[in-house]
Design a protein around this motif. Structure first.
Motif, PDB file in Angstrom:
ATOM      1  N   ARG A   1      -7.886  -0.420 -10.334  1.00 20.63           N
ATOM      2  CA  ARG A   1      -8.148   1.040 -10.676  1.00 20.63           C
ATOM      3  C   ARG A   1      -7.330   1.606  -9.695  1.00 20.63           C
ATOM      4  NH1 ARG A   1     -13.236   1.030 -11.776  1.00 20.63           N
ATOM      5  NH2 ARG A   1     -13.603   0.598 -13.550  1.00 20.63           N
ATOM      6  N   THR A   2      -6.738   2.645  -9.870  1.00 27.30           N
ATOM      7  CA  THR A   2      -5.750   3.071  -9.228  1.00 27.30           C
ATOM      8  C   THR A   2      -6.281   4.694  -9.843  1.00 27.30           C
ATOM      9  OG1 THR A   2      -4.213   3.132 -10.265  1.00 27.30           O
ATOM     10  CG2 THR A   2      -4.620   1.503  -8.282  1.00 27.30           C
ATOM     11  N   ARG A   3      -5.369   6.227  -9.109  1.00 26.81           N
ATOM     12  CA  ARG A   3      -5.418   7.211  -9.306  1.00 26.81           C
ATOM     13  C   ARG A   3      -4.261   7.260  -9.998  1.00 26.81           C
ATOM     14  NH1 ARG A   3      -8.472   8.133  -4.031  1.00 26.81           N
ATOM     15  NH2 ARG A   3     -10.365   8.463  -4.877  1.00 26.81           N
ATOM     16  N   GLU A   4      -3.486   6.991  -9.826  1.00 26.75           N
ATOM     17  CA  GLU A   4      -1.707   6.889 -10.885  1.00 26.75           C
ATOM     18  C   GLU A   4      -1.246   5.852 -11.468  1.00 26.75           C
ATOM     19  OE1 GLU A   4       1.430   9.000  -8.297  1.00 26.75           O
ATOM     20  OE2 GLU A   4       2.799   7.525  -9.523  1.00 26.75           O
TER      21      GLU A   4
ATOM     22  N   PRO B   1       0.639  -1.353  -0.027  1.00 30.47           N
ATOM     23  CA  PRO B   1       0.051   0.049   0.138  1.00 30.47           C
ATOM     24  C   PRO B   1       0.984   1.543   0.012  1.00 30.47           C
ATOM     25  CG  PRO B   1      -0.436  -1.381   1.223  1.00 30.47           C
ATOM     26  CD  PRO B   1       0.833  -1.698   1.243  1.00 30.47           C
ATOM     27  N   GLY B   2       0.553   2.208  -0.918  1.00 31.90           N
ATOM     28  CA  GLY B   2       1.380   3.210  -0.900  1.00 31.90           C
ATOM     29  C   GLY B   2       1.503   4.573   0.261  1.00 31.90           C
TER      30      GLY B   2
ATOM     31  N   TYR C   1       2.118   6.114   7.076  1.00 29.11           N
ATOM     32  CA  TYR C   1       1.024   6.866   7.114  1.00 29.11           C
ATOM     33  C   TYR C   1      -0.641   6.610   7.146  1.00 29.11           C
ATOM     34  CZ  TYR C   1       4.890  10.465   7.200  1.00 29.11           C
ATOM     35  OH  TYR C   1       6.505  10.683   8.020  1.00 29.11           O
ATOM     36  N   GLY C   2      -0.421   5.456   6.948  1.00 27.78           N
ATOM     37  CA  GLY C   2      -1.486   5.367   6.703  1.00 27.78           C
ATOM     38  C   GLY C   2      -2.170   4.542   5.480  1.00 27.78           C
ATOM     39  N   GLY C   3      -1.471   4.986   4.577  1.00 24.53           N
ATOM     40  CA  GLY C   3      -1.793   4.975   3.093  1.00 24.53           C
ATOM     41  C   GLY C   3      -2.542   5.746   3.044  1.00 24.53           C
ATOM     42  N   LEU C   4      -2.089   6.543   1.483  1.00 19.53           N
ATOM     43  CA  LEU C   4      -3.526   7.334   1.130  1.00 19.53           C
ATOM     44  C   LEU C   4      -4.318   6.755  -1.136  1.00 19.53           C
ATOM     45  CD1 LEU C   4      -3.318  10.535  -0.106  1.00 19.53           C
ATOM     46  CD2 LEU C   4      -1.195   9.685  -2.085  1.00 19.53           C
ATOM     47  N   GLY C   5      -5.138   7.126  -0.452  1.00 16.08           N
ATOM     48  CA  GLY C   5      -6.019   6.907  -1.268  1.00 16.08           C
ATOM     49  C   GLY C   5      -5.990   6.179  -2.607  1.00 16.08           C
ATOM     50  N   SER C   6      -5.909   4.581  -2.641  1.00 14.44           N
ATOM     51  CA  SER C   6      -5.624   3.635  -3.630  1.00 14.44           C
ATOM     52  C   SER C   6      -4.119   3.618  -4.394  1.00 14.44           C
ATOM     53  CB  SER C   6      -6.723   3.783  -4.343  1.00 14.44           C
ATOM     54  OG  SER C   6      -8.146   3.117  -4.455  1.00 14.44           O
ATOM     55  N   THR C   7      -3.194   4.096  -3.730  1.00 10.26           N
ATOM     56  CA  THR C   7      -1.308   4.344  -4.923  1.00 10.26           C
ATOM     57  C   THR C   7      -1.306   2.649  -3.729  1.00 10.26           C
ATOM     58  OG1 THR C   7      -0.777   5.968  -2.630  1.00 10.26           O
ATOM     59  CG2 THR C   7      -1.733   6.630  -4.563  1.00 10.26           C
ATOM     60  N   TYR C   8       0.048   2.653  -4.845  1.00 10.67           N
ATOM     61  CA  TYR C   8       0.863   1.174  -4.349  1.00 10.67           C
ATOM     62  C   TYR C   8       1.859   1.539  -5.068  1.00 10.67           C
ATOM     63  CZ  TYR C   8      -3.739  -0.624  -3.338  1.00 10.67           C
ATOM     64  OH  TYR C   8      -5.523  -0.921  -3.074  1.00 10.67           O
ATOM     65  N   ASP C   9       2.786   0.842  -3.915  1.00 11.25           N
ATOM     66  CA  ASP C   9       4.588   0.817  -4.154  1.00 11.25           C
ATOM     67  C   ASP C   9       4.895  -0.428  -4.970  1.00 11.25           C
ATOM     68  OD1 ASP C   9       4.006   3.417  -3.578  1.00 11.25           O
ATOM     69  OD2 ASP C   9       4.278   3.128  -1.351  1.00 11.25           O
ATOM     70  N   TYR C  10       5.535  -0.969  -5.669  1.00  5.10           N
ATOM     71  CA  TYR C  10       5.929  -2.048  -6.111  1.00  5.10           C
ATOM     72  C   TYR C  10       7.670  -2.329  -5.963  1.00  5.10           C
ATOM     73  CZ  TYR C  10       2.328  -1.894  -9.788  1.00  5.10           C
ATOM     74  OH  TYR C  10       0.931  -1.945 -10.648  1.00  5.10           O
TER      75      TYR C  10
END
Ligand code: GAP
Length: 459
Positions: free
Chosen positions: A205-208, A21-22, A26-35
């Motif tokens: 479905r993500t924003r970035e 989870p991105g 900090y508790g994540g940021l709305g549907s962002t992900y890190d590989y």
């Protein structure tokens, strides 16, 4: 095999370093992900496979890497400023936000067979709390920012919502510099941004996200034939990389649902754990984009066929694939859980076993080198094999735990081959190569190992 559950796949992704989870701390940021370390390798492999099939192996396609920030007129010309919107409703009670079209679809499905007339939005209630919904507002999905230090309208620029427009605005420059003749294509891979109202389903479905797009320019009148070719290519790409044919199907968009630029759109859909969903869209964009950019920029974006003297604005066939979505589909397709395990000889035999049956060219790690002892001479021999193979591929060295455990760790991340340096190796100069899917084992001389693996991996 146990039923595929998204939860278990997401958990494997985090546990083994594919996808996190991105901004997790900090508790994540709305549907962002890190590989993570393995995810970045897998994603690179998917990107490279696409680039090889679409650009490297074709003499009629060239590549491009255009800027994310583009002149704001781009988005006027493309129609995004005016029309790249989703219908939005809010719940007046719980304040949750929904896409009105999704709610209408769900309600229509519920009412199927019960009511003939189309569902009215006024009859739809909040799916979370049953509350009343606001009227529909059109919400533009483009992210805005400002160029330079002054935050005023004149300095507004947008993060591109698709990579395609970077290709259209470079049409003349690419064609002239590369001496391309129609039909030809321009491909690019890059980030796109959309302020989605309802992101979800993990990286689906993500924003970035990243897109892999091809704009294939053809003479009007030949567009339909070209479309058929690219449509078939989409299916071949996935099944050629090990995708199970039954999990893919085409969806033809009805005429009334086509985007403003499209004459025809067909999606390749994948059967994700939550149901069939769009994976790859192929659109016949006609001459819409080149004509509009011609009008808005004042530049002539027509094409002159030097041999026949014909001049025309080319039509465009656009197969557009999300890299993150493609990576997710490969992960889901490869994921296999075996209740009770595949082996009965190891101490962990009764545990559930996970095998990621990734195609060898997509697997993040191609081989694992496992010495049966942490002492010399096995350790030195294993390190030497690791050094040699790592010149060519991503390989892992693992000396901790029982060999059964080590096999399982590799199966779980999709490593096609494990190379065991055992107690006979110092005497016969051979190692045991174990294949992930069949668990078949073979003794291979160390001197032949690289060639042997290259032949079996095919990469
Ligand atoms: N240039 C055409 C275009 O952008 P699209 O159907 O909106 O068409 C193409 O997007 C592909 O990009 C989709 O099929 C999907 O794979 C991917 N995609 C679109 N929106 C996405 C999102 N919010 N998150 C992840 N992937 C997305």
């Amino acid at each position: 095999m146990a039923e595929k559950s998204m939860e278990r796949i997401v958990s494997l992704c985090k546990r083994r370093g594919f996808i996190f989870p991105g901004s997790d701390i900090y508790g994540g940021l709305g549907s962002t992900y890190d590989y993570g370390p393995l995810g970045v390798l897998l994603k690179n492999n998917v990107r490279n496979a696409w680039w090889k099939a679409v650009v490297q192996k074709r003499d009629d396609v060239v590549g491009l890497d255009s800027a994310i920030l583009m002149h704001p007129r781009t988005w006027e010309a493309s129609g995004h400023l005016q029309g790249f919107t989703d219908p939005l409703v809010d719940c007046k009670s719980c304040r949750k936000r929904f896409r009105a079209d999704h709610l209408l679809e769900a309600r229509s499905a519920e009412m199927k067979g019960l009511k003939e007339e189309p569902v009215d939005m006024r009859d739809v209630r909040c799916p979370a709390c049953g509350g009343e919904l606001t009227d529909i507002r059109q919400f533009n999905l483009m992210f805005k920012t400002f160029m330079g230090p002054v935050e005023e309208d004149a300095n507004t620029v947008y993060l591109r919502p698709e990579t395609a427009q970077g290709i259209f605005v470079n049409f003349n420059l690419v064609r002239e510099s590369s001496r391309m003749k129609v039909p030809f294509g321009i491909a690019q891979v890059g980030k796109a941004f959309r302020n989605e109202i309802t992101p979800g389903n993990f990286t689906f479905r993500t924003r970035e996200f990243e897109q892999m797009e091809l704009e294939y320019f053809v003479k009007p009148g030949t567009d339909e034939e070209s479309f058929e070719g690219w449509k078939a290519f989409m299916m071949e790409f996935f099944t050629g990389l090990g995708g199970k044919a039954d999990n893919f199907r085409y969806y033809e968009h009805p005429k009334e649902d086509l985007s403003h630029y499209s004459k025809r759109t067909v999606d390749l859909e994948y059967l994700f754990p939550w149901g069939w969903s769009e994976l790859w869209g192929c659109a016949n964009r006609t001459d819409f984009d080149l004509k509009r950019h011609g009008e808005f920029s004042g530049q002539d974006l027509s094409y002159l066929n030097q041999e026949t003297g014909e001049r025309y604005v080319p039509y465009v066939i656009e197969p557009s694939l999300g890299l993150d979505r493609a990576t997710l589909a490969f992960l889901v397709d490869a994921y296999d859980e075996i209740d009770g395990g595949r082996t009965t000889t190891t101490e962990s035999a009764k545990e559930e076993e996970t095998v990621l049956r990734l195609h060898p060219s997509l697997a993040p790690i191609k081989a694992a080198i496992l010495p049966l002892s942490k002492k010399e001479p096995l350790l030195g021999m294993a390190r030497e094999i690791y050094g040699k193979l790592s010149d060519r591929w991503f390989v892992q060295y693992d000396q901790s735990g029982s060999v059964g455990r080590r096999y399982r760790r590799q199966d779980e991340i999709g490593t096609p081959f494990c190379v065991t340096v055992d107690f006979e190796t110092p005497d016969d100069g051979k190692v045991t190569v174990r294949e992930r899917d069949t668990m078949a084992q073979e003794r291979v001389p160390i001197v032949d190992l690289e060639g042997y693996l290259a032949g079996r991996l095919g990469c």
